[in-house]
Design an enzyme around this catalytic site. Structure first.
Site, short mmCIF file in Angstrom:
data_model
loop_
_atom_site.label_atom_id
_atom_site.label_comp_id
_atom_site.label_asym_id
_atom_site.label_seq_id
_atom_site.Cartn_x
_atom_site.Cartn_y
_atom_site.Cartn_z
N HIS A 178 1.11 -0.83 -0.14
CA HIS A 178 0.44 0.05 0.07
C HIS A 178 0.75 1.11 -0.28
O HIS A 178 1.89 1.71 -0.96
CB HIS A 178 -1.01 0.04 1.15
CG HIS A 178 -2.00 0.97 1.54
ND1 HIS A 178 -2.25 1.85 0.38
CD2 HIS A 178 -3.03 0.78 1.76
CE1 HIS A 178 -3.39 2.50 0.33
NE2 HIS A 178 -4.15 1.76 1.52
N HIS A 213 -1.86 -2.66 -9.46
CA HIS A 213 -3.27 -2.04 -8.76
C HIS A 213 -4.76 -2.29 -8.44
O HIS A 213 -4.46 -3.55 -9.29
CB HIS A 213 -3.89 -0.59 -9.52
CG HIS A 213 -4.61 0.88 -8.59
ND1 HIS A 213 -5.44 0.62 -8.24
CD2 HIS A 213 -3.77 1.85 -7.76
CE1 HIS A 213 -6.30 0.90 -7.23
NE2 HIS A 213 -4.50 1.92 -6.24
N ASP A 224 2.59 5.83 -6.68
CA ASP A 224 3.37 5.73 -5.89
C ASP A 224 4.93 5.45 -6.82
O ASP A 224 5.65 6.02 -6.22
CB ASP A 224 4.44 4.97 -4.81
CG ASP A 224 2.87 4.58 -4.20
OD1 ASP A 224 2.50 6.02 -3.05
OD2 ASP A 224 2.58 3.57 -2.90
C1 LIG Z 1 -1.37 4.00 -2.67
C2 LIG Z 1 -1.20 3.05 -2.99
O1 LIG Z 1 -1.17 1.25 -2.05
S1 LIG Z 1 -0.63 1.68 -5.17
C3 LIG Z 1 -0.43 0.25 -4.80
C4 LIG Z 1 1.45 0.25 -4.21
N1 LIG Z 1 1.35 -1.50 -4.10
C5 LIG Z 1 2.64 -1.15 -4.59
O2 LIG Z 1 3.53 -0.52 -5.77
C6 LIG Z 1 3.07 -2.66 -4.63
C7 LIG Z 1 2.93 -3.26 -5.99
N2 LIG Z 1 2.35 -3.82 -6.74
C8 LIG Z 1 1.18 -5.45 -6.01
O3 LIG Z 1 1.30 -6.07 -5.05
C9 LIG Z 1 -0.04 -5.26 -6.73
O4 LIG Z 1 -0.36 -4.51 -7.31
C10 LIG Z 1 -1.53 -4.54 -5.53
C11 LIG Z 1 -0.90 -5.14 -3.97
C12 LIG Z 1 -1.48 -2.55 -5.89
C13 LIG Z 1 -2.59 -4.90 -6.08
O5 LIG Z 1 -2.93 -6.20 -5.91
P1 LIG Z 1 -3.67 -6.73 -6.61
O6 LIG Z 1 -5.49 -6.49 -7.07
O7 LIG Z 1 -3.22 -8.58 -6.17
O8 LIG Z 1 -3.23 -7.45 -8.36
P2 LIG Z 1 -4.21 -8.10 -9.40
O9 LIG Z 1 -4.98 -9.03 -9.30
O10 LIG Z 1 -4.16 -6.28 -10.37
O11 LIG Z 1 -2.43 -8.67 -10.17
C14 LIG Z 1 -2.06 -9.91 -11.17
C15 LIG Z 1 -1.09 -10.45 -11.09
O12 LIG Z 1 -0.02 -9.25 -11.62
C16 LIG Z 1 0.93 -9.11 -10.07
N3 LIG Z 1 1.72 -8.00 -10.28
C17 LIG Z 1 0.31 -7.30 -9.70
N4 LIG Z 1 1.44 -6.73 -9.74
C18 LIG Z 1 2.68 -7.03 -9.66
C19 LIG Z 1 4.39 -6.42 -9.30
N5 LIG Z 1 4.23 -4.97 -8.86
N6 LIG Z 1 5.09 -6.88 -9.96
C20 LIG Z 1 5.04 -7.74 -10.86
N7 LIG Z 1 3.94 -8.10 -10.28
C21 LIG Z 1 3.21 -7.87 -9.63
C22 LIG Z 1 0.27 -10.50 -9.32
O13 LIG Z 1 1.26 -10.90 -8.88
C23 LIG Z 1 -0.49 -10.53 -10.52
O14 LIG Z 1 0.31 -12.40 -10.83
P3 LIG Z 1 -0.67 -13.97 -10.52
O15 LIG Z 1 -1.82 -13.48 -10.52
O16 LIG Z 1 0.62 -14.43 -10.82
O17 LIG Z 1 -0.73 -14.13 -8.96
O1 LIG Z 2 -7.27 2.48 -3.83
C1 LIG Z 2 -6.01 1.23 -3.67
O2 LIG Z 2 -5.79 0.13 -3.54
C2 LIG Z 2 -4.76 2.16 -2.67
C3 LIG Z 2 -4.61 3.41 -3.66
O3 LIG Z 2 -4.05 3.46 -4.52
C4 LIG Z 2 -4.31 4.10 -2.59
O4 LIG Z 2 -5.64 4.08 -1.49
O5 LIG Z 2 -4.73 5.49 -2.77
#
Ligand SMILES: CC(=O)SCCNC(=O)CCNC(=O)[C@H](O)C(C)(C)COP(=O)(O)OP(=O)(O)OC[C@H]1O[C@@H](n2cnc3c(N)ncnc32)[C@H](O)[C@@H]1OP(=O)(O)O
Ligand SMILES: O=C([O-])CC(=O)C(=O)O
Length: 374
Positions: free
Chosen positions: A221, A260, A311
């Site tokens: 997050h 995301h 981010d």
């Molecule tokens: C402001 C915020 O909070 S924005 C989010 C900030 N977080 C990050 O940047 C962390 C990196 N990103 C992630 O971990 C994820 O994309 C999340 C937590 C944001 C969303 O998670 P989910 O909704 O489960 O992602 P989603 O369903 O799109 O994932 C699809 C596939 O892509 C992969 N994937 C998603 N994000 C990434 C990534 N950043 N790097 C590599 N692989 C990824 C997942 O592992 C998944 O593969 P799988 O089905 O083989 O496990």
């Molecule tokens: O909506 C989400 O899951 C994470 C995010 O981008 C935020 O909190 O800004």
């Protein structure tokens, strides 16, 4: 905008309640606060106007804004007991833990006695959060007890002023203001949902916000902006960036700052902060971090169809403004407080305790054996 297939674990795709605060991935550029498109807000108003909009329902007129800014400015001081607690927290602490403790301690000193006080409590936290993190940071790292009250009109400039001990440039003040707007509110993300669950028990505002800070801390997050900085800081050039990412993808490592839970093709906040990062790189006179970030963005899209979330370009942007990496996520807190507090108020206004069910996957019913037989 293409709808993302939302199903499965993590409550994905399930509505967990109603909100009038924001829409994510639905209309305009993909993010609206109380009906206003994010880009429209980022182009035309200040963070204080956005905070007022989110917390009080409408954009302020000039007199309301002047009064609001004056109120925030008057609430930047910290009680002595809170300063003493902050002075006891070591420099090695995680700054998000400092935020959590600071918010919680303020709840002990300035308790929300009734929900009638919720607006004032939210405004107080909005004013006090930059003071809390900068007071601790400057004391623990530089041995300085800073004066947390400045005459800066805007919270972003005030934060940079406290951190660096001097007023920021116009560009830096503008970027911080914009960054705070981008992070202010985002529907039922994990930290906001935490705040709402806590609010649904009719708990106090400080408890709801303290819990939300804990949820935001994780690298999936809010913590992703710091993790993104750690990823790019040692990348020497674009080729190095490409090789690093290709290796990580091959090893199936997660790349922080990409992907995301709701957006499918892009995060509307990225274009805005990326634009600022480019301007900051120019101003800084060294565009290495910006260029490697752009290369990471290309590689991730080519290889995985994953895009930068809010981010990723915040990492280079904050770095160009001289902000230590470990303070990146606390800045997110200073902004998202607005969304969290507004969600707490919204939950309270139409509350039922949040208590979902679980699918049981454990043992069949069984009898307790005497201890000698286990
Ligand atoms: C402001 C915020 O909070 S924005 C989010 C900030 N977080 C990050 O940047 C962390 C990196 N990103 C992630 O971990 C994820 O994309 C999340 C937590 C944001 C969303 O998670 P989910 O909704 O489960 O992602 P989603 O369903 O799109 O994932 C699809 C596939 O892509 C992969 N994937 C998603 N994000 C990434 C990534 N950043 N790097 C590599 N692989 C990824 C997942 O592992 C998944 O593969 P799988 O089905 O083989 O496990
Ligand atoms: O909506 C989400 O899951 C994470 C995010 O981008 C935020 O909190 O800004």
């Amino acid at each position: 905008m293409v709808d993302k297939k939302l199903s499965g674990a993590g409550l994905r795709g399930q509505s967990a309640g109603e909100t009038a605060l924001s829409t994510v991935g639905k209309s305009g550029s993909g993010l609206t606060y109380r009906g206003y498109d994010l880009k429209d807000l980022a182009d035309n108003v200040s963070f204080e106007e956005v905070a007022y909009l989110i917390l009080k329902g409408e954009l302020p007129n000039q007199a309301q804004l002047d009064e609001y800014i004056a109120k925030i400015k008057a609430n930047r001081g910290l009680p002595q007991a809170l300063k003493e607690v902050l002075e006891r927290i070591p420099a090695s602490a995680h700054p998000m833990d400092v935020m959590r403790t600071g918010c919680s301690m303020l709840g002990n000193l300035e308790m929300e006695n009734s929900f009638d006080e919720q607006g004032d409590v939210a405004d107080r936290l909005l004013a006090a959060f930059p003071s809390i993190i900068c007071y601790w940071y400057r004391y623990s790292h530089d041995g300085v007890r800073i004066e947390t009250e400045t005459d800066d009109e805007h919270i972003g400039a005030h934060f940079l002023h406290l951190l660096h001990g001097k007023k920021p440039s116009e560009l830096h003040a503008k970027v911080m203001d914009s960054s705070l707007i981008l992070y202010a509110e985002h529907e039922f993300n994990a930290s906001t949902f935490t705040a709402r669950v806590c609010a649904s028990t009719l708990s106090d505002m400080h408890s709801c916000i303290t819990g939300a800070i804990g949820s935001l801390r994780g690298p999936l997050h809010g913590g992703a902006n710091e993790a993104a900085m750690e990823l790019i800081e040692d990348m020497k050039d674009e080729q190095h960036a490409r090789d690093t990412l290709m290796g990580m993808l091959e090893r199936k490592e997660k790349i922080m700052g990409f992907g995301h839970a709701i957006y499918r093709e892009s995060d509307p906040r990225n274009a805005i902060i990326k634009g600022w990062s480019a301007k900051l790189a120019d101003d800084f006179g060294d565009d290495r971090l910006y260029k490697v970030s752009v290369e990471c963005e290309s590689v991730m899209w080519e290889q995985k169809k994953l895009f930068c979330n809010a981010d990723f370009f915040h990492a280079s942007a904050y770095h160009y403004m001289g902000i230590p990496t470990k303070l990146f996520t606390p800045i997110f807190v200073c902004s998202r407080l607005t969304g969290w507090a507004a969600h707490v108020m919204e939950q309270r206004s139409n509350n039922r305790i949040i208590r979902p069910s679980a699918d049981y996957v454990g043992e069949e019913p069984r009898a307790v054996k005497p201890i000698a037989e286990r």
